[in-house]
Design an enzyme around this catalytic site. Structure first.
Site, PDB file in Angstrom:
ATOM      1  N   ARG A 129      16.697  -6.931  13.989  1.00  0.00           N
ATOM      2  CA  ARG A 129      16.769  -6.092  15.195  1.00  0.00           C
ATOM      3  C   ARG A 129      18.168  -5.472  15.158  1.00  0.00           C
ATOM      4  NH1 ARG A 129      12.163  -7.665  17.847  1.00  0.00           N
ATOM      5  NH2 ARG A 129      11.619  -9.877  17.752  1.00  0.00           N
ATOM      6  N   ALA A 136       0.830  -1.212   0.000  1.00  0.00           N
ATOM      7  CA  ALA A 136       0.000   0.000   0.000  1.00  0.00           C
ATOM      8  C   ALA A 136       0.863   1.261   0.000  1.00  0.00           C
ATOM      9  CB  ALA A 136      -0.931  -0.019   1.218  1.00  0.00           C
ATOM     10  N   ASP A 188       2.326  -8.536  18.888  1.00  0.00           N
ATOM     11  CA  ASP A 188       2.120  -8.451  20.340  1.00  0.00           C
ATOM     12  C   ASP A 188       0.983  -7.511  20.780  1.00  0.00           C
ATOM     13  OD1 ASP A 188       4.313 -10.121  20.509  1.00  0.00           O
ATOM     14  OD2 ASP A 188       5.728  -8.507  20.953  1.00  0.00           O
ATOM     15  N   GLY A 244       7.529  -2.181  15.622  1.00  0.00           N
ATOM     16  CA  GLY A 244       7.013  -1.963  16.971  1.00  0.00           C
ATOM     17  C   GLY A 244       7.607  -0.727  17.612  1.00  0.00           C
ATOM     18  N   ASP A 245       7.402  -0.581  18.927  1.00  0.00           N
ATOM     19  CA  ASP A 245       7.822   0.681  19.545  1.00  0.00           C
ATOM     20  C   ASP A 245       9.344   0.864  19.587  1.00  0.00           C
ATOM     21  OD1 ASP A 245       8.026  -1.233  21.479  1.00  0.00           O
ATOM     22  OD2 ASP A 245       6.638  -0.282  22.890  1.00  0.00           O
ATOM     23  N   GLY A 246      10.104  -0.244  19.571  1.00  0.00           N
ATOM     24  CA  GLY A 246      11.566  -0.123  19.483  1.00  0.00           C
ATOM     25  C   GLY A 246      11.952   0.527  18.154  1.00  0.00           C
ATOM     26  N   ARG A 286       5.832 -11.168  24.230  1.00  0.00           N
ATOM     27  CA  ARG A 286       6.893 -10.499  24.991  1.00  0.00           C
ATOM     28  C   ARG A 286       6.398 -10.261  26.419  1.00  0.00           C
ATOM     29  NH1 ARG A 286      11.435  -8.351  22.762  1.00  0.00           N
ATOM     30  NH2 ARG A 286      10.526  -8.353  20.701  1.00  0.00           N
ATOM     31  N   LYS A 346     -16.143 -33.509  35.539  1.00  0.00           N
ATOM     32  CA  LYS A 346     -15.853 -34.704  34.723  1.00  0.00           C
ATOM     33  C   LYS A 346     -15.221 -34.334  33.377  1.00  0.00           C
ATOM     34  CE  LYS A 346     -18.272 -37.743  37.390  1.00  0.00           C
ATOM     35  NZ  LYS A 346     -17.682 -37.385  38.691  1.00  0.00           N
ATOM     36  N   ARG A 359       2.391   1.543  -3.634  1.00  0.00           N
ATOM     37  CA  ARG A 359       1.429   1.876  -4.704  1.00  0.00           C
ATOM     38  C   ARG A 359       0.822   3.264  -4.499  1.00  0.00           C
ATOM     39  NH1 ARG A 359      -0.731  -3.733  -6.617  1.00  0.00           N
ATOM     40  NH2 ARG A 359       1.224  -4.425  -7.555  1.00  0.00           N
ATOM     41  N   HIS A 393       7.487 -19.391  17.129  1.00  0.00           N
ATOM     42  CA  HIS A 393       7.489 -18.532  15.943  1.00  0.00           C
ATOM     43  C   HIS A 393       6.426 -18.872  14.908  1.00  0.00           C
ATOM     44  CE1 HIS A 393      11.304 -17.365  17.757  1.00  0.00           C
ATOM     45  NE2 HIS A 393      11.138 -16.237  17.096  1.00  0.00           N
ATOM     46  N   ARG A 426       4.175 -16.114  14.214  1.00  0.00           N
ATOM     47  CA  ARG A 426       4.589 -14.935  13.440  1.00  0.00           C
ATOM     48  C   ARG A 426       4.445 -15.152  11.937  1.00  0.00           C
ATOM     49  NH1 ARG A 426       9.402 -12.799  16.516  1.00  0.00           N
ATOM     50  NH2 ARG A 426      10.559 -12.896  14.575  1.00  0.00           N
ATOM     51  N   ARG A 445      -5.063 -35.282  29.745  1.00  0.00           N
ATOM     52  CA  ARG A 445      -3.918 -34.550  30.280  1.00  0.00           C
ATOM     53  C   ARG A 445      -4.253 -33.102  30.603  1.00  0.00           C
ATOM     54  NH1 ARG A 445       0.331 -36.751  25.745  1.00  0.00           N
ATOM     55  NH2 ARG A 445       1.131 -38.493  26.966  1.00  0.00           N
TER      56      ARG A 445
END
Ligand code: F6P
Length: 334
Positions: A83, A33, A138, A113-115, A182, A226, A36, A263, A266, A173
């Site tokens: 990263r 997007a 996240d 993301g915010d980083g 995170r 049960k 274009r 992963h 993702r 189980r």
């Protein structure tokens, strides 16, 4: 409406676009997007590969309309991502700004993301115009109700947990299923509700897991209701899910297994929700640039696409939705 001949238009002739941090399904739709819409508005587009790391390596390519054909349906990011620790240093930031100028990149669209937004903020202080698009599974970006990839990740987790429930029931189980996020519990809360998990453990609870209470719940479900399975969805920020499963087995004598979805959350083809929001946000990014508005984070808030100053956006915090927590707690009781 601004036209081709006014000053703002001339200010942004060439844009760069990059994806940064963890990838998220829908990032390709956003790239498409951006590319274009920019081309439709007469701008040139440079793709920066491997996020800020690639920018520092001058890994920059020209992008045309056809280069983003047939990508909307694919997970991952065609621009690749990384990263980048160097981008956290003043030296790295200055180098990145200088490279943008060298390549004639008037404005940079950062999807991450915010980083990644923190890196963009520093670039904006060095004279690079930036627009940030929230892309992370996240959902942990304070200013927005939606982040690209969250919807797909939750659906992927939901399908996986449904499958685990089948085998958990056959073997009677306890299944401890760890999902990503995170330090945030949004994926856990949503998939926990969607899967009808017996218990959801969130980092936002802010306390140690109450193992005695958990054991009581398991006994209650087994004896009184049960029920032949017991699904515990755990956010990764809570702690070690394998140790938790082992402890449950030790205390209850009921076979318990931990599964870390990891992963797989993702990847995968993005949902329609992710494709549509990502496309709208990519379009919105170029609209802002065309209007001469820079250094903003795009958000989806209360049903509308809006934008915030980057510093203001980074200062916003997000809490887990207390209403959905109540829903989860109430409807899981038998
Ligand atoms: O931010 C997305 C995310 O998938 C988190 O949920 C997770 O904690 C982290 O990235 C994992 O990062 P990496 O892929 O670098 O191991």
């Amino acid at each position: 409406m601004l036209d081709k001949f006014n000053d703002n238009f001339k200010e942004v002739r060439t844009i760069g676009v990059l994806t940064s941090g963890g990838d998220a399904p829908g990032m390709n739709a956003a790239i498409r997007a951006v590319v274009r819409t920019a081309i439709a508005r007469g701008m040139e587009v440079r793709g920066i590969r491997r996020g800020y790391h690639g920018l520092l390596q001058e890994d920059i390519i020209e992008l045309g309309s056809k280069d983003v054909s047939d990508i909307i349906q694919h997970g991952g990011t065609v621009l690749m991502t990384a990263r980048c620790k160097t981008m956290m240093t003043a030296e790295g930031q200055q180098k990145a700004a200088a490279i943008c100028k060298k390549y004639g990149i008037d404005a940079l669209v950062v999807i991450g993301g915010d980083g990644s937004f923190a890196g963009a903020l520093q670039l904006s202080k060095l004279g690079i115009k930036v627009i940030c698009i929230p892309g992370t599974i996240d959902l942990d970006i304070g200013c927005t109700d939606y982040t690209i990839g969250f919807d797909t990740a939750v659906n992927t987790a939901m399908e996986a947990i449904d499958k685990i429930r089948d085998t958990s029931t056959s073997h009677e189980r306890v299944s401890v299923i760890e999902v990503m996020g995170r330090s945030a519990g949004h994926i856990a809360l949503w998939s926990g509700i969607a899967n009808g998990a017996e218990t959801i453990l969130l980092p936002e609870d802010g306390k140690e897991v109450d193992i005695d209470d958990l054991v009581d719940q398991i006994y209650h479900t087994r004896k009184r209701s049960k029920k032949r399975n017991f699904i515990i969805v755990v956010a990764e920020g809570v702690g070690n899910s394998a140790e938790l499963a082992a402890k449950i087995e030790e205390l209850t004598g009921i076979e318990s297994r931990a599964t870390i979805l990891g992963h797989m959350q993702r990847g995968g083809s993005p949902t329609a929700t992710d494709r549509v929001h990502a496309s709208a946000m990519g379009y919105y990014a170029i609209e802002l640039l065309e209007q001469g508005t820079f250094n903003r984070v795009i958000a989806f808030k209360d049903g509308n696409y809006v934008d915030y100053d980057i510093e203001e956006a980074l200062a916003m915090t997000k809490t887990i939705d207390p209403f959905k927590v109540k829903v989860a707690k109430t409807v899981s009781k038998k």
